[in-house]
Write a protein that holds these residues in place. Structure first.
Motif, PDB file in Angstrom:
ATOM      1  N   GLN A 104       0.884  -1.171   0.000  1.00  0.00           N
ATOM      2  CA  GLN A 104       0.000   0.000   0.000  1.00  0.00           C
ATOM      3  C   GLN A 104       0.921   1.219   0.000  1.00  0.00           C
ATOM      4  O   GLN A 104       1.761   1.338   0.897  1.00  0.00           O
ATOM      5  CB  GLN A 104      -0.864   0.031   1.262  1.00  0.00           C
ATOM      6  CG  GLN A 104      -1.946  -1.027   1.316  1.00  0.00           C
ATOM      7  CD  GLN A 104      -3.026  -0.794   0.267  1.00  0.00           C
ATOM      8  OE1 GLN A 104      -3.301   0.346  -0.106  1.00  0.00           O
ATOM      9  NE2 GLN A 104      -3.610  -1.864  -0.229  1.00  0.00           N
TER      10      GLN A 104
ATOM     11  N   GLU B 237      -6.214   1.779  -9.862  1.00  0.00           N
ATOM     12  CA  GLU B 237      -7.482   1.048  -9.916  1.00  0.00           C
ATOM     13  C   GLU B 237      -7.566  -0.017  -8.824  1.00  0.00           C
ATOM     14  O   GLU B 237      -8.635  -0.264  -8.265  1.00  0.00           O
ATOM     15  CB  GLU B 237      -7.661   0.386 -11.293  1.00  0.00           C
ATOM     16  CG  GLU B 237      -8.200   1.359 -12.331  1.00  0.00           C
ATOM     17  CD  GLU B 237      -7.940   0.902 -13.756  1.00  0.00           C
ATOM     18  OE1 GLU B 237      -7.812  -0.318 -13.995  1.00  0.00           O
ATOM     19  OE2 GLU B 237      -7.849   1.794 -14.636  1.00  0.00           O
TER      20      GLU B 237
ATOM     21  N   GLY C  61      -6.408   0.278  -5.997  1.00  0.00           N
ATOM     22  CA  GLY C  61      -6.505   0.957  -4.704  1.00  0.00           C
ATOM     23  C   GLY C  61      -5.248   0.805  -3.851  1.00  0.00           C
ATOM     24  O   GLY C  61      -5.288   0.959  -2.631  1.00  0.00           O
TER      25      GLY C  61
ATOM     26  N   GLY D 197      -1.861   5.930  -3.677  1.00  0.00           N
ATOM     27  CA  GLY D 197      -2.548   7.207  -3.523  1.00  0.00           C
ATOM     28  C   GLY D 197      -1.532   8.342  -3.496  1.00  0.00           C
ATOM     29  O   GLY D 197      -0.329   8.119  -3.348  1.00  0.00           O
TER      30      GLY D 197
END
Ligand code: NAD
Length: 436
Positions: free
Chosen positions: A25, A60, A62, A65
């Protein structure tokens, strides 16, 4: 893992996208709001094959960011990758560490729990330890913050493959915990057999600058040989080919021509030279000074050849320039050897018309005084001399006879020693090359 990337330029955006592609992430930050907006929309603001589809895929999914809040990234990440620029200082040629310090300070103010800051920017030896002291003093988490250095070796144009499957991973660390975290982050490439080399902070910083110093030396070596070949009536292209069969020497970077440029090699060897000077290591000071001088001399030599080809004066002569990017597969024009040559020719009164398959937009923004043509043929229309300055495959595919119809005189200077000279000569061209 939850990672953040600070600075989303060539290095940082590629790193953020590739870390997300490895399954982490990732939250990335930049002080340039335009870069953040574009990246969040799935747009890569520079030319890098394969990066944009991977950016969109990670957005896409996720896993990636973008933000402009240091508070947010401090809360988000277990490890924070420092990828800001380290340009050349205007004064002594050393590295300008202002962006590294600003980013470290901005982050430190919000660090309230254990985390690792991982430097990826290319920095002078000693920077990591300075950053460590600086952040520990400013961060609420104090000694719980650690610093590691994990220098980046990606090549523009091959940045995605170099990031996902590098030749080696260098981990400069001060604790087993930091090493463990880096091994977890890079678990996939390590499992695929990429060597992970663990060392102290100082050695890790030096690996990067000495790798660039070696590459620059290799390029300048063959260009010094080009000067010898010109003086002795020999052919540097055949010489380089014969040398490259020796495995100890190797083929890569042993390419004679206009020399190196871009956002890394020139500034990195100057910064390393400044470091060596402050450390009192005279041998490196003189070695890198010579490497830099040989490299800069190539640009002067090409301008000399162009003047010669134009009959002794460039005033009022039309010169076509093929390629302005510092190398093919990139739109990077930082310290572009080609733009340097263009400047020299224009100062002597030449009318320069330049073309590049991808770097013209960037070049036009930086150099509004330069005339750009939409095609190579348009650049060459009416030219007294054509200069091949960036070795794009598109230029190797040019039909010499076809280009010959639009020029005023069939003279080409192949400053990258990359064209098939026989083919061009057969079409009635005079071909001048460095080192022949
Ligand atoms: P770049 O100029 O393209 O990117 C640097 C980015 O950092 C910019 O987007 C800038 O806005 C951002 N930035 C500056 N200060 C900031 C701050 N305080 N907070 C957040 N963002 C900030 O430079 P680059 O080419 O990506 O190089 C970055 C570093 O990586 C340099 O040290 C370079 O030597 C090294 N490096 C680059 C490459 C390469 O191929 N470009 C390869 C290996 C290493």
């Amino acid at each position: 893992m939850r990672l953040t990337v600070i600075g989303t330029g060539y290095l940082g955006l590629t790193h953020a996208v590739c870390m997300a592609d490895l399954g982490h992430q990732v939250l990335a930050i930049d002080v340039d709001p335009d870069k953040i907006t574009k990246a969040a929309r799935g747009e890569v603001p520079f030319f890098e094959p394969g990066l944009e589809p991977l950016l969109r895929k990670s957005l896409e999914a996720g896993r990636l960011g973008f933000t402009s809040s240091y508070e947010e990234i401090a809360r988000f990440g277990e490890a924070h990758f420092l990828c800001v620029g380290t340009p050349q200082d205007d004064g002594d040629g050393g590295a300008d560490l202002r962006y590294v310090h600003d980013a470290a300070d901005a982050l430190a103010a919000h660090l309230s729990s254990r985390c690792l800051i991982v430097g990826k920017s290319t920095v002078p030896v000693g920077t990591a330890r300075h950053v460590l002291a600086r952040v520990r003093q400013a961060a609420p988490a104090a000694d719980q913050v650690e610093v590691a250095w994990n220098p980046e070796f990606l090549r523009e144009g091959f940045a995605v493959q170099d990031s996902l499957r590098p030749d080696r991973l260098v981990f400069g660390v001060t604790s087993a915990w930091a090493e463990g975290l880096l091994r977890e982050i890079y678990a996939q490439p390590l499992a695929a057999g990429v060597p992970g080399l663990v060392m102290d902070l100082e050695t890790a910083e030096l690996v990067k600058v000495s790798a660039n110093a070696f590459l620059a030396t290799k390029i300048s070596f063959i260009n010094a040989m080009a000067e010898v070949c010109e003086a002795a009536g020999a052919d540097v292209v055949r010489l380089a080919e014969a040398l490259s069969h020796d495995e100890r020497i190797g083929r890569r970077s042993l390419v004679p021509g206009l020399g190196f440029g871009g956002g890394c090699l020139p500034k990195d060897i100057r910064a390393f030279r400044a470091t060596a000077m402050s450390l009192g290591v005279e041998s490196v000071v003189s070695l890198l000074g010579e490497v830099d001088a040989i490299n800069r001399g190539r640009r002067v030599r090409v301008a000399d050849l162009a003047r010669q080809a134009a009959g002794g004066s460039l005033a009022g002569k039309r010169v076509a320039v093929l390629g302005v990017a510092f190398k093919p597969n990139s739109d990077d024009i930082r310290d572009s050897p080609s733009l340097d040559v263009c400047d020299r020719l224009m100062r002597e009164g030449a009318l320069v018309s330049a073309h590049d398959p991808v770097a013209m937009a960037a070049a036009a923004r930086a150099r509004p005084d330069l005339r750009f043509a939409r095609t190579a043929a348009e650049a060459a229309a009416g030219a007294d001399v054509v200069l091949h300055l960036t070795e794009w495959p598109e230029y190797r595919a040019i039909e010499p006879a076809v280009l010959g119809r639009v020029v005023s005189r069939r003279i080409i200077i192949d400053a990258r020693c990359a064209l098939d000279a026989g083919l061009w000569r057969a079409a009635g061209w005079t071909v001048l090359m460095l080192g022949q």
